[in-house]
Write an enzyme that holds these catalytic residues in place. Structure first.
Site, short mmCIF file in Angstrom:
data_model
loop_
_atom_site.label_atom_id
_atom_site.label_comp_id
_atom_site.label_asym_id
_atom_site.label_seq_id
_atom_site.Cartn_x
_atom_site.Cartn_y
_atom_site.Cartn_z
N CYS A 135 0.83 -1.21 0.00
CA CYS A 135 0.00 0.00 0.00
C CYS A 135 0.87 1.27 0.00
CB CYS A 135 -1.00 -0.02 1.15
SG CYS A 135 -2.38 1.12 0.90
N HIS A 177 -3.78 -5.17 0.41
CA HIS A 177 -3.31 -5.56 1.74
C HIS A 177 -3.30 -7.08 1.90
CE1 HIS A 177 -3.04 -1.62 3.83
NE2 HIS A 177 -3.89 -1.26 2.87
N GLU A 233 -1.52 -8.74 3.89
CA GLU A 233 -1.28 -9.12 5.30
C GLU A 233 -2.58 -9.39 6.06
OE1 GLU A 233 -2.52 -4.93 5.74
OE2 GLU A 233 -1.34 -6.03 4.26
#
Length: 266
Positions: free
Chosen positions: A113, A225, A227
């Site tokens: 990001c 994202h 994660e």
């Protein structure tokens, strides 16, 4: 002897009450520890007070996190930001030189990001400051009133570059041509930095992933994202596994012969 790679996780500088603090989201740390099999080390945004060379001597890889702040536009020759835009000049002063030094030194890099946008700026690219205001581009922002599960839910597809790094990570050339990703960003790539290669694009044509063409180690940036609940998404799992593998390879390559591994000619 250490058996896990030490992976630096970039922090934002923010105020907690009257105190300046350095913060990294737990989701990034958890993905490094559990998804990449590394030891996470949060790196404060202290700029030149901690030299990039000293940091790179200590770590086996670097994760550049997302953030609510945006890269200051003077870093890429952009116009002044809209009123109320959050910036973090201390982070800029830390991450921009650190990322370039890491890639030049062969330290594995995963940029997410804001980190993805930093990668583009580091290589001379520019950013759209408000993607939703650009004719022909979609609104890539999340609805902050939604619950987190909805904000981080799949938002659109990305087309993976045929034969590219991301497609190979996803399962091999030709096997995976697209993926569904979340979308929680207001800014995006305007002009691609020199030496970067697009690895994925959104349906509106916005570049969503890049790699560094001549990097000697893992160097990948993604706009979404991975994660977030990485273990529940095959592509996210594969990204963190590949990053961890690259970090372990660097760790092992730095262990002197006779200190826990056999010489290369043995």
């Amino acid at each position: 002897m250490r058996t896990k790679p030490l992976i630096g996780v970039t922090a934002d500088r923010t105020m907690m009450g009257p105190h300046a603090s350095h913060v990294a989201g737990e989701k990034y740390i958890a993905a490094v520890v559990d998804g990449s099999g590394g030891l996470a080390l949060v790196l404060p945004a202290l700029g030149a007070r901690q030299a990039a060379a000293d940091i790179l001597e200590a770590v086996d890889g670097l994760l550049f996190t997302g953030s609510y702040s945006n890269v200051e536009p003077h870093r890429y020759g952009g116009a002044a930001s809209a009123a109320g835009t959050l910036h973090d000049p201390e982070r800029d002063a830390t991450t921009l030189p650190l990322m370039r030094a890491a890639i030049d030194s062969g330290v594995p890099v995963l940029a997410i990001c804001r980190g993805f946008q930093e990668m583009n700026v580091v290589f001379g690219g520019t950013l759209h400051q408000q993607v939703h205001a650009v004719a022909g581009l979609d609104d890539h922002r999340e609805n902050k009133a939604d619950p987190l599960e909805t904000q981080y839910g799949p938002a659109h597809s990305v087309a993976l570059t045929e034969g590219g790094l991301l497609q190979r990570i996803a399962g091999g050339a030709g096997k995976t041509r697209e993926a569904r990703v979340n979308s929680l960003h207001g800014q995006g790539i305007e002009t691609l930095g020199a030496g970067l290669v697009a690895q994925a694009t959104a349906p509106d044509g916005l570049i969503e992933a890049v790699s560094v063409a001549n990097a000697t180690s893992f160097a990948l940036g993604v706009q979404w994202h991975p994660e977030w609940q990485y273990a529940q998404n095959a592509l996210s799992t594969a990204i963190f596994r590949a990053f961890g593998d690259a970090c372990r390879a660097r760790m092992l390559a730095r262990i002197p012969c006779g200190a826990g591994r056999q010489p290369a000619h043995a």
